[in-house]
Design a protein around this motif. Structure first.
Motif, PDB file in Angstrom:
ATOM      1  N   TYR A  82       0.742  -1.273  -0.253  1.00 32.23           N
ATOM      2  CA  TYR A  82      -0.016   0.006  -0.193  1.00 32.23           C
ATOM      3  C   TYR A  82       0.915   1.234  -0.006  1.00 32.23           C
ATOM      4  N   GLU A  83       1.952   1.112   0.500  1.00 32.64           N
ATOM      5  CA  GLU A  83       2.842   2.326   0.492  1.00 32.64           C
ATOM      6  C   GLU A  83       3.084   2.896  -0.968  1.00 32.64           C
ATOM      7  N   GLU A  84       3.191   2.024  -1.862  1.00 33.60           N
ATOM      8  CA  GLU A  84       3.449   2.558  -3.194  1.00 33.60           C
ATOM      9  C   GLU A  84       2.139   2.786  -3.752  1.00 33.60           C
ATOM     10  N   GLU A  85       0.936   1.959  -3.499  1.00 33.79           N
ATOM     11  CA  GLU A  85      -0.275   2.144  -4.306  1.00 33.79           C
ATOM     12  C   GLU A  85      -1.069   3.166  -3.797  1.00 33.79           C
ATOM     13  N   LEU A  86      -0.876   3.703  -2.461  1.00 34.56           N
ATOM     14  CA  LEU A  86      -1.502   4.844  -2.069  1.00 34.56           C
ATOM     15  C   LEU A  86      -1.385   6.142  -2.772  1.00 34.56           C
ATOM     16  N   PRO A  87      -0.195   6.660  -2.858  1.00 39.34           N
ATOM     17  CA  PRO A  87       0.018   7.900  -3.991  1.00 39.34           C
ATOM     18  C   PRO A  87      -0.701   7.430  -5.298  1.00 39.34           C
ATOM     19  N   ARG A  88      -0.503   6.434  -5.855  1.00 38.23           N
ATOM     20  CA  ARG A  88      -1.007   6.267  -7.123  1.00 38.23           C
ATOM     21  C   ARG A  88      -2.726   6.346  -7.061  1.00 38.23           C
ATOM     22  N   LEU A  89      -3.165   5.717  -6.172  1.00 32.13           N
ATOM     23  CA  LEU A  89      -4.642   5.892  -5.904  1.00 32.13           C
ATOM     24  C   LEU A  89      -5.133   7.403  -5.744  1.00 32.13           C
ATOM     25  N   LEU A  90      -4.473   8.055  -4.855  1.00 30.37           N
ATOM     26  CA  LEU A  90      -4.881   9.420  -4.462  1.00 30.37           C
ATOM     27  C   LEU A  90      -4.615  10.268  -5.821  1.00 30.37           C
ATOM     28  N   LEU A  91      -3.592  10.220  -6.524  1.00 32.82           N
ATOM     29  CA  LEU A  91      -3.473  10.827  -7.670  1.00 32.82           C
ATOM     30  C   LEU A  91      -4.575  10.645  -8.772  1.00 32.82           C
ATOM     31  N   SER A  92      -5.019   9.284  -8.601  1.00 30.91           N
ATOM     32  CA  SER A  92      -6.239   9.149  -9.664  1.00 30.91           C
ATOM     33  C   SER A  92      -7.664   9.710  -9.233  1.00 30.91           C
ATOM     34  N   TYR A  93      -7.560  10.047  -7.896  1.00 29.58           N
ATOM     35  CA  TYR A  93      -8.767  10.782  -7.356  1.00 29.58           C
ATOM     36  C   TYR A  93      -8.558  12.416  -7.522  1.00 29.58           C
ATOM     37  N   GLY A  94      -7.414  12.849  -7.851  1.00 29.44           N
ATOM     38  CA  GLY A  94      -7.323  14.089  -8.103  1.00 29.44           C
ATOM     39  C   GLY A  94      -6.318  15.044  -6.993  1.00 29.44           C
ATOM     40  N   LEU A  95      -6.121  14.215  -5.849  1.00 25.43           N
ATOM     41  CA  LEU A  95      -5.278  14.863  -4.667  1.00 25.43           C
ATOM     42  C   LEU A  95      -5.777  16.102  -4.437  1.00 25.43           C
ATOM     43  N   SER A  96      -7.078  16.625  -4.213  1.00 22.81           N
ATOM     44  CA  SER A  96      -7.459  17.830  -4.065  1.00 22.81           C
ATOM     45  C   SER A  96      -8.551  17.443  -2.668  1.00 22.81           C
ATOM     46  N   ASP A  97      -9.289  18.818  -2.653  1.00 19.14           N
ATOM     47  CA  ASP A  97     -10.249  18.731  -1.499  1.00 19.14           C
ATOM     48  C   ASP A  97     -11.284  17.929  -1.592  1.00 19.14           C
ATOM     49  N   LYS A  98     -11.303  17.275  -2.737  1.00 26.40           N
ATOM     50  CA  LYS A  98     -12.299  16.072  -3.130  1.00 26.40           C
ATOM     51  C   LYS A  98     -12.280  14.964  -2.123  1.00 26.40           C
ATOM     52  N   VAL A  99     -10.625  14.966  -1.347  1.00 25.26           N
ATOM     53  CA  VAL A  99     -10.610  13.762  -0.730  1.00 25.26           C
ATOM     54  C   VAL A  99     -10.559  14.414   0.713  1.00 25.26           C
ATOM     55  N   ARG A 100     -11.549  13.647   1.538  1.00 21.52           N
ATOM     56  CA  ARG A 100     -11.699  14.242   2.958  1.00 21.52           C
ATOM     57  C   ARG A 100     -10.782  13.450   4.051  1.00 21.52           C
ATOM     58  N   ARG A 101     -10.915  12.113   3.763  1.00 19.40           N
ATOM     59  CA  ARG A 101     -10.393  11.138   4.861  1.00 19.40           C
ATOM     60  C   ARG A 101      -9.728  10.137   4.063  1.00 19.40           C
ATOM     61  N   VAL A 102      -8.643   9.403   4.527  1.00 20.71           N
ATOM     62  CA  VAL A 102      -8.061   8.205   3.955  1.00 20.71           C
ATOM     63  C   VAL A 102      -7.797   7.392   5.278  1.00 20.71           C
ATOM     64  N   SER A 103      -8.290   6.342   5.192  1.00 21.34           N
ATOM     65  CA  SER A 103      -7.860   5.423   6.415  1.00 21.34           C
ATOM     66  C   SER A 103      -7.246   3.930   5.595  1.00 21.34           C
ATOM     67  N   ILE A 104      -6.300   3.513   6.639  1.00 22.00           N
ATOM     68  CA  ILE A 104      -5.635   2.153   5.779  1.00 22.00           C
ATOM     69  C   ILE A 104      -5.812   1.199   7.069  1.00 22.00           C
ATOM     70  N   HIS A 105      -6.497  -0.018   6.630  1.00 26.76           N
ATOM     71  CA  HIS A 105      -6.217  -1.189   7.499  1.00 26.76           C
ATOM     72  C   HIS A 105      -5.561  -2.146   6.944  1.00 26.76           C
ATOM     73  N   ARG A 106      -4.451  -2.414   7.896  1.00 27.65           N
ATOM     74  CA  ARG A 106      -3.661  -3.226   7.491  1.00 27.65           C
ATOM     75  C   ARG A 106      -3.821  -4.692   8.182  1.00 27.65           C
ATOM     76  N   PRO A 107      -3.650  -5.681   7.119  1.00 25.25           N
ATOM     77  CA  PRO A 107      -4.002  -6.890   7.772  1.00 25.25           C
ATOM     78  C   PRO A 107      -3.020  -7.378   8.894  1.00 25.25           C
ATOM     79  N   SER A 108      -3.412  -8.239   9.897  1.00 23.20           N
ATOM     80  CA  SER A 108      -2.612  -8.889  10.909  1.00 23.20           C
ATOM     81  C   SER A 108      -1.820  -9.819  10.401  1.00 23.20           C
ATOM     82  N   LEU A 109      -0.920 -10.388  11.140  1.00 24.11           N
ATOM     83  CA  LEU A 109      -0.177 -11.708  10.614  1.00 24.11           C
ATOM     84  C   LEU A 109      -1.175 -12.752  10.306  1.00 24.11           C
ATOM     85  N   GLU A 110      -2.301 -12.792  11.543  1.00 26.60           N
ATOM     86  CA  GLU A 110      -3.225 -13.976  11.467  1.00 26.60           C
ATOM     87  C   GLU A 110      -3.940 -13.808  10.328  1.00 26.60           C
TER      88      GLU A 110
END
Lengths: 249, 311
Positions: free
Chosen positions: B245-273
């Motif tokens: 996700y570290e690489e994918e997140l900027p790409r995703l945000l760019l695709s949405y325009g990186l503007s005030d359209k994006v209000r909040r970004v949350s990331i849920h990392r999976p546990s080892l389990e």
């Protein structure tokens, strides 16, 4: 080898001494069964009319009891160790198959010897059998029978994966032992096929020695053949138990 | 990696129609804490038995500290400490008697001192003469660990050592294990608890008798798919399951325009389990096992829209 064998035997005896209920039952069971036998035989006066002397029969019954108790006592041992994981741990910690088998026979033979002593004392006092003149050959034969019976139990416990599987083996060996050893029916009265079968029954050899020494008053050295055969059967059982004890699944 | 403490190649074992091991392969480095994780019945205990030489595999090879675990099993066992899943000690004997008995199998030099050291190490010296049946489950496990340490082993094999152990004792066990690692002892343990696997240097995931992957726990975890949720100003949501996700997140945000359209970004990392479960629950070993097999390096994120005004 002797060191490890001894370590197993000592460990088993420590366990017996800690288990007071087991110790009490081990002594109480032969006592109760001998009392029952005495009561049953005494209530059958017609036996005397048939020429059967209770005292003659008592020593054979005592031999059967020693065989039965020692065998049943030891059939469960390896099964329990296998189930609890202690057998695998013993192998990983350097014990070899023959040391385990002989160690178990050594350990269980101690308790079997104590039971044998109890049975012999009861035979003398309950049935008024005059054992003292022949006490050495009688005790030696009974002790050998007890050790061989423990060996038979250890051998059989190799073939059971759990305690439940042990139970069918108990009547499977004990009933033929009673029927084919001369305790219930004289061997010469059995059909020829069963007479042949009786040669693989360890109790037969002990009964043969005891009957000759106590009933026919023959000297012990004239009975060396059946006595040594009993020991040979024991040795064969121990060799078989060592070979069939699985070190690797 | 230094010379391997354990090398297992293509191990097969079947009990009748049931296949317990189906080509398991492993390499455990000297001095590491190595965890084998997997569900019940995956083949963990069978593999441990093969390492200890109490199981004869149908096929494959097991080399322990440079020795063949089958033909040289007696030499291997001299160098092993073994703690089975069940305590495997005699309940009517005390820890000291149990250790004295098992220590007598191989002539252990200075056995009395070793018994004392082992029991002190696990904190049972004060109870050394009490019969084991008066002990709690956790104390029996400690006695079993003391027995495994008795011969100052080069390699410690522990089969689910903390099963049924309370969290405080579990922590104490792990402190013991780290201390043993400091002494240069290789530790190979099995567990089906993922919080435990995190303590290991490396972890192998086993399922149906096959090792699916061997990695450091963090490396396994980082391969899981993170869920990125982007909340847009208009109230819509965009969700994407991505790996790396570290690489994918900027790409995703760019695709949405990186503007005030994006209000909040949350990331849920999976546990080892989560990651291990995804591997062992799926018939092909999970999406990323397949991915690794296909050598696909940059999978496309799966995106979907939620909400009425999503763009």
């Amino acid at each position: 080898m002797i060191r490890n064998l001894n370590a197993i035997a000592v460990r088993i005896n420590h366990q017996f001494l800690r288990d007071r209920r087991f110790m009490a039952l081990s002594m109480a069971v032969p006592l109760l069964l001998m009392l029952l036998l005495k009561y049953v035989l005494s209530s059958l006066p017609q036996l005397a009319r048939l020429g059967v002397h209770i005292s003659d029969y008592a020593i054979l019954a005592a031999a059967f009891l020693v065989h039965f108790l020692a065998y049943v006592l030891s059939t469960i041992v390896l099964v329990r160790d296998r189930k609890d994981g202690t057998l695998a741990r013993m192998f990983v910690y350097g014990f070899r198959r023959r040391e385990i088998v002989l160690g178990y026979v050594g350990g269980y033979s101690t308790i079997a010897a104590v039971q044998t002593a109890v049975v012999l004392i009861l035979t003398k006092y309950l049935f008024d059998v005059n054992l003292l003149p022949d006490i050495v050959p009688v005790a030696l034969t009974m002790l050998a029978l007890a050790v061989v019976s423990v060996g038979l139990g250890v051998f059989i416990s190799n073939f059971a994966r759990n305690e439940g599987q042990v139970f069918p083996f108990i009547p499977l060996l004990i009933v033929p032992s009673a029927l084919l050893s001369g305790v219930v029916i004289p061997i010469r009265n059995l059909p020829a096929l069963l007479q042949w079968c009786s040669y693989v029954v360890p109790l037969r050899y002990a009964v043969s020695v005891l009957a000759a020494v106590l009933q026919e008053h023959q000297p012990f050295f004239s009975q060396l053949a059946p006595f040594l055969t009993l020991l040979a059967v024991g040795a064969a059982l121990l060799a078989g138990a060592s070979m069939t004890l699985k070190e690797q699944e | 990696m230094t010379a391997p403490a354990i090398k297992i190649s293509g191990l097969y074992k079947a009990y009748g129609d049931i296949s317990a091991l189906a080509g398991a392969s492993l390499l455990v480095g000297a001095g590491e804490i190595f965890g084998l994780v997997g569900p019940n019945g995956a083949g963990k205990t069978t593999l441990i038995k093969a390492i200890c030489g109490v199981l004869k595999p149908d096929r494959g090879a097991v080399t322990i500290l440079g020795l063949d675990a089958g033909s040289e099993r007696y030499a291997v066992r001299r160098r092993l400490g073994y703690m089975p899943q069940e305590p495997a000690l005699y309940e009517d004997l005390s820890p000291r008697e149990n250790l004295a008995f098992f220590g007598s199998g191989y002539r252990t030099a200075g056995l009395e001192k070793r018994i004392r050291d082992s029991l002190e190490f696990v904190g049972l010296w004060q109870r050394r003469d009490d019969p084991l049946h008066t002990f709690s489950g956790g104390m029996r496990q400690r006695a079993s660990l003391a027995c495994a340490l008795l011969r100052d082993p080069q390699l410690l094999i522990l089969d689910e050592p903390t099963a049924g152990v309370d969290p405080t004792l579990k922590q104490a066990f792990w402190e013991h294990f780290r201390e043993l690692k400091q002494r240069g002892i290789t530790i190979f343990l099995t567990t089906n608890m993922m919080d435990e696997a995190l303590h290991c240097d490396r972890v192998a995931v086993i399922r149906s008798g096959r090792v699916l992957v061997t990695e450091a726990p963090d490396a396994i975890r980082s391969r899981g798919r993170a869920r990125i949720t982007i909340e847009l100003a208009g109230g819509g949501l965009r969700e994407a399951d991505v790996s790396g996700y570290e690489e994918e997140l900027p790409r995703l945000l760019l695709s949405y325009g990186l503007s005030d359209k994006v209000r909040r970004v949350s990331i849920h990392r999976p546990s080892l389990e989560d990651v291990v479960l995804s591997m062992i629950q799926k018939p092909d070993g999970g999406w990323w096992i397949t991915q690794m097999r296909n050598k696909t390096r940059n999978p496309k994120p799966e995106t979907r829209n939620r909400g009425a005004k999503a763009q």
